[in-house]
Every structure is written in structure tokens, then in C-alpha cells.
Design a protein around this motif. Structure first.
Motif, PDB file in Angstrom:
ATOM      1  N   LYS A  49       3.780   0.372  -8.638  1.00 54.00           N
ATOM      2  CA  LYS A  49       3.224   1.116  -8.717  1.00 54.00           C
ATOM      3  C   LYS A  49       1.680   0.632  -8.040  1.00 54.00           C
ATOM      4  O   LYS A  49       1.110   1.197  -8.112  1.00 54.00           O
ATOM      5  N   THR A  50       1.592  -0.450  -8.739  1.00 55.60           N
ATOM      6  CA  THR A  50      -0.003  -1.045  -7.993  1.00 55.60           C
ATOM      7  C   THR A  50       0.171  -0.835  -6.684  1.00 55.60           C
ATOM      8  O   THR A  50      -0.748  -0.467  -6.317  1.00 55.60           O
ATOM      9  N   THR A  51       1.196  -1.237  -6.226  1.00 52.85           N
ATOM     10  CA  THR A  51       0.701  -0.811  -3.930  1.00 52.85           C
ATOM     11  C   THR A  51       0.378   0.897  -3.915  1.00 52.85           C
ATOM     12  O   THR A  51      -0.350   0.741  -3.371  1.00 52.85           O
ATOM     13  N   ASN A  52       1.836   1.212  -4.758  1.00 54.48           N
ATOM     14  CA  ASN A  52       1.461   2.468  -4.548  1.00 54.48           C
ATOM     15  C   ASN A  52      -0.095   3.552  -4.489  1.00 54.48           C
ATOM     16  O   ASN A  52      -0.714   4.515  -4.250  1.00 54.48           O
ATOM     17  N   VAL A  53      -0.303   2.609  -5.657  1.00 59.66           N
ATOM     18  CA  VAL A  53      -1.940   3.190  -6.188  1.00 59.66           C
ATOM     19  C   VAL A  53      -2.913   2.706  -5.889  1.00 59.66           C
ATOM     20  O   VAL A  53      -3.552   3.921  -5.056  1.00 59.66           O
TER      21      VAL A  53
END
Length: 229
Positions: free
Chosen positions: A114-118
Motif C-alpha cells: 500500500k505504501t508503494t502504491n500510494v
């Protein structure tokens, strides 16, 4: 020092074997001699090489194998080297590896994917900056002072409008339609045409003033409601 020494060994092997020249020829051949496809292929190559490497090491390799292809195609040498360096650095936040984003997720205790995508979503406007170096050399402080100031201003505002699109917030949360308008305004501001730039400035200014007025109106109305209650 260890990273730079390792990169020197790699670049030495590349130059002695002629791989750098061959790699440039392959990129030019695959692009069919067209500049934009060549830039796109170079971007992909830079992102892939930048995935596992720190920026300095990545640049030393890309300067040998990727930048010469752009220079052969007529791109300004400074713009060509900044193009590969910028995308090499962005490889650290690009899926699927994104080592910087995964490290940040570990420090923050959040979900790595999720951190990577955001992170990737918020940084998408930055992917247009290297292209601006190529098509608008005024960003490299080349040209008349008036043109330099004008291009830097419109490019900065264009990137800001794109950031508003992907963040979904200016002075307040924006709707899907407003996101689309800000995206169009951002593209118009960075497009190398003065009429498109002026149109983008006008529409973007109207959108920003409208947002500001709505926010101030809400601030004025809320205290009144509280007093009545």
C-alpha cells in the motif's frame, strides 16, 4: 566509495566491450529513429536499472549505456544526462521493487504494498519532469531570461496542477470532474505552446480562486451555525 568503485568496474567493462555503443544502437533501432519512442524506451531502461541501485551508481551506468542514444538523436547532452539520472532515481520508488518505499514502510510500520502504491501515485507528476528537460531547454537555464522565467513558472504550475489531480486536494477535497480539469490544465501548462500555456493559466486560476472562495465561505458559515445552535 564502494558503490562508486563497483560502478566504475561495470562502466569499464561496458566501455571496453562496446556494450554501451551497442545498447544505444539497439534503443535507436527499436524506436525507429523517432524521439518520443526513444525517450520512452530509455525511461523504461533507466527505471529497471535504477530499481536495485543507489542513484549515483545508477547514473554512472546509464551515462554510458543510455545517454549516448539520446545524444545521437539530437537531444541536448545536459538534458540527456538529466533524463537518465532522474528516471534512474525514480526507479527506487517504482513498483514492483521500490526499495525506498519498502524501507519507508518498514520504518512507519505500514503495509509495504500500500505504501508503494500510494508513493507511486503521488509521485506520478514527477515522471513528466525529465521530458520537460528534453523539450523545454529553458528549464536548464538555456535561452533568454524572459523565456526562462516564463517556462519555469508554467512548468512549476503545471506539475502542481497534476499533483492536485493525484492527491485529490487543493484548498479542499476536489471531485472527480475537478480532478480531470486540473489534469487537463496541468498538461496545457507544460505543453510547449504559448497559447496552451495561457489557456492553462486562465482555467487554472479560475479553478484555484473558486476553491479558495468556497473554503472561505464555509469558514464564514460554520461559526454562524455554531452560534445559532
Amino acid at each position: 566509495a564502494i558503490c562508486c568503485a563497483s560502478a566504475a568496474l561495470i562502466t569499464g567493462v561496458i566501455s571496453m566491450t562496446g556494450m554501451g555503443e551497442r545498447f544505444s544502437d539497439i534503443l535507436i533501432m527499436l524506436s525507429g529513429g523517432s524521439l518520443f519512442p526513444l525517450l520512452f524506451l530509455t525511461m523504461i531502461a533507466s527505471l529497471i536499472i535504477g530499481l536495485p541501485l543507489p542513484p549515483v551508481t545508477c547514473y554512472l551506468i546509464l551515462a554510458v549505456i543510455a545517454a549516448p542514444a539520446l545524444i545521437k538523436a539530437g537531444v541536448n547532452p545536459m538534458a540527456a544526462h538529466l533524463f537518465v539520472f532522474f528516471f534512474g532515481a525514480l526507479g527506487n520508488i517504482s513498483p514492483p521493487a521500490a526499495p525506498t518505499s519498502f524501507t519507508a514502510a518498514g520504518l512507519a510500520g505500514t503495509d509495504p504494498m500500500k505504501t508503494t502504491n500510494v508513493t507511486f501515485l503521488y509521485c506520478l507528476p514527477a515522471f513528466t519532469v525529465p521530458y520537460l528537460y528534453v523539450f523545454r531547454n529553458e528549464l536548464l537555464l538555456m535561452g533568454s531570461p524572459l523565456n526562462i522565467v516564463a517556462i519555469i513558472t508554467t512548468s512549476f504550475l503545471g506539475i502542481c496542477c497534476m499533483a492536485v489531480t493525484f492527491n485529490g486536494f487543493l484548498f479542499k477535497s476536489i471531485t472527480a470532474v475537478e480532478r480531470l480539469i486540473f489534469l487537463i490544465v496541468g498538461v496545457a501548462l507544460i505543453y510547449p505552446n504559448w497559447m496552451a500555456n495561457v489557456a492553462g493559466l486562465v482555467v487554472g486560476g479560475i479553478m484555484a480562486v473558486t476553491q479558495l472562495v468556497l473554503v472561505k465561505r464555509q469558514v464564514l458559515i460554520c461559526p454562524t451555525k455554531n452560534q445559532v445552535s
